[in-house]
Design a protein around this motif. Structure first.
Motif, mmCIF file in Angstrom:
data_model
loop_
_atom_site.group_PDB
_atom_site.id
_atom_site.type_symbol
_atom_site.label_atom_id
_atom_site.label_comp_id
_atom_site.label_asym_id
_atom_site.label_seq_id
_atom_site.Cartn_x
_atom_site.Cartn_y
_atom_site.Cartn_z
ATOM 1 N N ALA A 606 0.832 -1.203 0.000
ATOM 2 C CA ALA A 606 0.000 0.000 0.000
ATOM 3 C C ALA A 606 0.866 1.251 0.000
ATOM 4 N N THR A 607 1.925 1.238 0.819
ATOM 5 C CA THR A 607 2.829 2.396 0.855
ATOM 6 C C THR A 607 3.494 2.618 -0.503
ATOM 7 N N ALA A 608 3.941 1.529 -1.137
ATOM 8 C CA ALA A 608 4.588 1.644 -2.450
ATOM 9 C C ALA A 608 3.618 2.188 -3.491
ATOM 10 N N LEU A 609 2.384 1.716 -3.473
ATOM 11 C CA LEU A 609 1.389 2.196 -4.432
ATOM 12 C C LEU A 609 1.104 3.677 -4.247
ATOM 13 N N ILE A 610 0.981 4.103 -3.004
ATOM 14 C CA ILE A 610 0.684 5.515 -2.740
ATOM 15 C C ILE A 610 1.847 6.398 -3.200
ATOM 16 N N LEU A 611 3.086 5.996 -2.836
ATOM 17 C CA LEU A 611 4.253 6.787 -3.261
ATOM 18 C C LEU A 611 4.402 6.786 -4.785
ATOM 19 N N GLY A 612 4.202 5.588 -5.408
ATOM 20 C CA GLY A 612 4.302 5.508 -6.863
ATOM 21 C C GLY A 612 3.257 6.353 -7.549
ATOM 22 N N GLY A 613 2.028 6.331 -7.022
ATOM 23 C CA GLY A 613 0.972 7.133 -7.608
ATOM 24 C C GLY A 613 1.270 8.613 -7.539
ATOM 25 N N VAL A 614 1.808 9.075 -6.390
ATOM 26 C CA VAL A 614 2.150 10.494 -6.245
ATOM 27 C C VAL A 614 3.245 10.890 -7.246
ATOM 28 N N THR A 633 -0.368 10.726 -15.563
ATOM 29 C CA THR A 633 -1.109 11.348 -14.471
ATOM 30 C C THR A 633 -2.377 10.550 -14.167
ATOM 31 N N TYR A 634 -3.043 10.100 -15.222
ATOM 32 C CA TYR A 634 -4.284 9.359 -15.045
ATOM 33 C C TYR A 634 -4.024 8.055 -14.297
ATOM 34 N N PHE A 635 -3.072 7.264 -14.781
ATOM 35 C CA PHE A 635 -2.800 5.987 -14.133
ATOM 36 C C PHE A 635 -2.142 6.162 -12.754
ATOM 37 N N GLY A 636 -1.450 7.274 -12.563
ATOM 38 C CA GLY A 636 -0.929 7.571 -11.227
ATOM 39 C C GLY A 636 -2.059 7.774 -10.230
ATOM 40 N N TRP A 638 -4.969 6.328 -10.445
ATOM 41 C CA TRP A 638 -5.496 4.986 -10.147
ATOM 42 C C TRP A 638 -4.585 4.247 -9.159
ATOM 43 N N MET A 639 -3.286 4.374 -9.328
ATOM 44 C CA MET A 639 -2.347 3.705 -8.428
ATOM 45 C C MET A 639 -2.510 4.244 -6.997
ATOM 46 N N LEU A 640 -2.634 5.559 -6.889
ATOM 47 C CA LEU A 640 -2.845 6.160 -5.571
ATOM 48 C C LEU A 640 -4.153 5.680 -4.955
ATOM 49 N N LEU A 641 -5.163 5.546 -5.792
ATOM 50 C CA LEU A 641 -6.462 5.062 -5.328
ATOM 51 C C LEU A 641 -6.360 3.640 -4.782
#
Length: 661
Positions: A606-614, A633-636, A638-641
């Motif tokens: 979850a932490t990796a997804l949030i950082l990657g999305g940002v 930006t769009y897929f970022g 989704w990754m953050l979500l």
């Protein structure tokens, strides 16, 4: 059109949140709050989507994008919808933390309990005034270490306060007086004096209770019924009556509204006990909370007269073969007895506690006969039958002018198993014969062996107690039991409640025997009647049945013993002997470790997804999905979500456990 879209999307959002989201986060957050939150946020979905369309250049002035721009519009709509769902998850979780499900219903129930709380607070205030009046509040505060408080002073003052506090607290004091195994002798002595001097309830106040119990009027049940009670106590009062066939009986009826007061006082007693243990060292030493909890259980049983009916029948059956005894147990009428009413054969006479003038008129032989038969009855109950009257103080023994006696009040009855009965008999005989080794063996069999005990030192201590009573019983045999209890506590033994009741019954009996016949001695009676009692306890038919049962349960173990020994030897030879660890559940540990590791991995992902999305959203490069929106930006987003969703999945179980606790 926009309003219609908002309503439809609000309903769709409610379904998604109500079904998918609750299953994802595994927390039931309440249907009402789910519906309200999902409808409010769902109806704002379409206006927010239109704003997103304008921000990314998909449409202008709130126009709905059509076929030529459908793909970017759909992609943005799905992203907005997903983010709103996640926002709802966060909102619902936040509400659950601040205001857990069921809070409103709990509040509604609490409002209905306000009158009960008011009565409880009023009663607590009354008790606190009593504590202040008797100066007990100074014993409930931490004290200066150098300032010693007399245990006798505490016990006497507490007993006076209990007497002033009413029925429940008088009963509590009487109960404490029975726990000589864990309560200092000063408390036992002071609380043994507690009696509740209460006026009788007018007959008209209890008539409805009687007629409700019998389903008919008093005149239909009895030929005569005295409205003036023979006796009145804190819990009940006793009326004389005559049955339709001419038998004289007594009707014991519980006081009206007693249970309501007991329920209110029970909560207060537990509150005070917990407060005492938290603030006073002497209270922690004697275990006030444990005593209070045991008392409330005993009091609950005492207030249900159906138990007393069973006790009376059982004790009467246990002494049915000794009709020549001058001590008798009354017959009970179970068909006329209920939870709050009990009907018994009347035992004529006066209580032993008030029978001084009557005893003076009886001959020494008659008094000795009553004492002997009373001892034999209780000894047979404790040592042979295993069910005994555990509260034979002088108020529960009736004496008449003809030299006969009867027992009353069977609310307090003890039960003890065969092995403990045998050990108690052996202990008494060992003290009579001054055999410290036999006494030690009996003590160890009753109480078990504490860790690290020195058996030889223990035998010497028992021998010293024996020497104190050699050639006489200073203070009576009750002094012997006081010494034994002190020895048991000092050695670190745990006193079984059944054995404690038996010790108390025998010790209490000593005082009653002394009132009947000052020359009586409990251990002398044990010696004189030991052969008779042991012969009665050795029933040949029962012994044969027990031997058959023992053989039947032991033979399979003996038969499998060679195989088990061979298996152990083989494991020793192979070096594969595995000794199990008591109390260690390996499967439970494995499950705990696995779940902990799984949660840790989920947190990392979850932490990796949030950082990657940002990072992807901040990069803002890649082919355009819309005039003002890049693919990265769009897929970022989704990754953050997804990172937020996974975080909620990890947090939700912990929230559920918190709520259940």
């Amino acid at each position: 059109m926009n309003i219609l879209w908002s309503i439809l999307l609000g309903l769709l959002n409610a379904v998604v949140v109500g079904v998918l989201v609750r299953r994802t986060i595994t927390v039931g957050t309440g249907a009402l709050r789910n519906t309200i939150v999902s409808l409010v946020i769902g109806m704002s979905l379409w206006p927010i989507t239109l704003q997103a369309f304008e921000m990314f250049g998909i449409s202008q002035d709130g126009d709905i994008p059509w076929i030529e721009m459908s793909f970017p519009a759909v992609m943005v709509f799905l992203l907005v919808f997903a983010w709103l769902v996640v926002i709802q998850m966060v909102v619902l979780l936040a509400i659950e933390i601040v205001l857990p499900s069921g809070s409103f219903s709990h509040f509604a129930r609490s409002v209905s309990r306000v009158p009960t709380w008011y009565r409880r607070v009023s009663r607590l205030s009354q008790i606190q005034r009593i504590l202040l009046k008797f100066g007990l509040s100074r014993f409930m505060r931490p004290r200066i270490p150098t300032l010693r408080v007399s245990t006798r002073e505490i016990a006497k003052t507490t007993a006076e306060a209990f007497a002033a506090a009413g029925v429940t607290f008088v009963k509590l004091g009487q109960f404490i007086a029975t726990r000589a195994d864990i309560v200092p002798a000063e408390f036992v002595e002071e609380f043994s004096k507690l009696q509740s001097d209460v006026p009788p309830v007018p007959f008209e106040d209890i008539r409805a209770e009687l007629e409700d119990a019998w389903g008919r009027s008093v005149t239909e049940v009895f030929a005569e019924f005295d409205t003036v009670p023979l006796a009145a106590a804190s819990v009940a009062q006793v009326h004389r009556a005559v049955t339709l066939d001419g038998t004289e009986v007594v009707v014991k009826v519980q006081r009206p509204k007693l249970r309501k007061q007991v329920r209110a006082d029970s909560d207060i007693i537990m509150t005070l006990a917990e407060r005492l243990e938290n603030t006073a060292g002497w209270a922690r030493t004697i275990g006030v909370t444990s005593i209070a909890r045991g008392f409330l259980e005993t009091l609950g049983e005492e207030l249900d007269y159906r138990g007393e009916v069973r006790h009376t029948i059982a004790l009467r059956e246990a002494t049915a073969h000794h009709e020549d005894s001058v001590v008798r147990i009354p017959q009970v009428y179970p068909e006329l007895s209920t939870e709050r009413v009990i009907v018994l054969e009347r035992v004529r006479g006066v209580p032993l506690a008030k029978a001084g003038p009557l005893l003076e008129e009886l001959s020494d032989i008659a008094r000795a006969d009553i004492a002997r038969d009373l001892f034999l009855m209780v000894a047979r109950q404790v040592l042979i039958k295993g069910i005994f009257h555990s509260d034979l103080h002088a108020g529960n023994i009736m004496i008449d002018a003809s030299g006969r006696a009867g027992l009353i009040d069977f609310g307090s009855v003890g039960r003890i198993d065969r092995r403990d009965r045998r050990d108690i008999a052996m202990l008494l005989l060992a003290f009579e014969h001054q055999n410290s080794e036999a006494a030690m063996n009996a003590v160890l069999d009753i109480f078990g062996t504490p860790v690290g005990v020195d058996l030889r030192s223990m035998q010497r201590d028992i021998g010293q107690i024996m020497l104190q009573f050699e050639g006489g019983m200073p203070g009576g045999s009750s002094a012997l039991f006081t010494e034994l209890l002190a020895f048991v506590i000092d050695q670190g033994f745990e006193m079984p409640s059944a054995v404690a009741n038996a010790f108390r019954a025998i010790s209490t009996l000593e005082g009653s025997l002394t009132k009947l016949d000052p020359s009586s001695d409990l251990l002398v009676m044990v010696r004189e009647h030991a052969d008779e009692l042991l012969a009665e306890s050795r029933d040949l038919h029962e012994s044969a049945e027990n031997l058959s049962l023992y053989v039947g349960s032991t033979l399979p173990v003996l038969a499998s013993l060679p195989v088990e020994v061979s298996r152990v030897v083989k494991h020793l030879q192979d070096g594969t002997l595995d000794i199990g660890t008591s109390g260690l559940n390996i499967d439970l540990i494995k499950t705990l470790v696995r779940s902990t590791v799984d949660q840790f991995i989920q947190v990392i992902i979850a932490t990796a997804l949030i950082l990657g999305g940002v990072l992807m959203m901040s990069a803002n490069f890649g082919p355009p999905l819309a005039p003002e929106l890049r693919v990265f930006t769009y897929f970022g987003a989704w990754m953050l979500l997804i990172g937020f969703i996974l975080s909620a999945v990890v947090i939700a179980p912990a929230l559920r456990e918190r709520r259940f606790r």
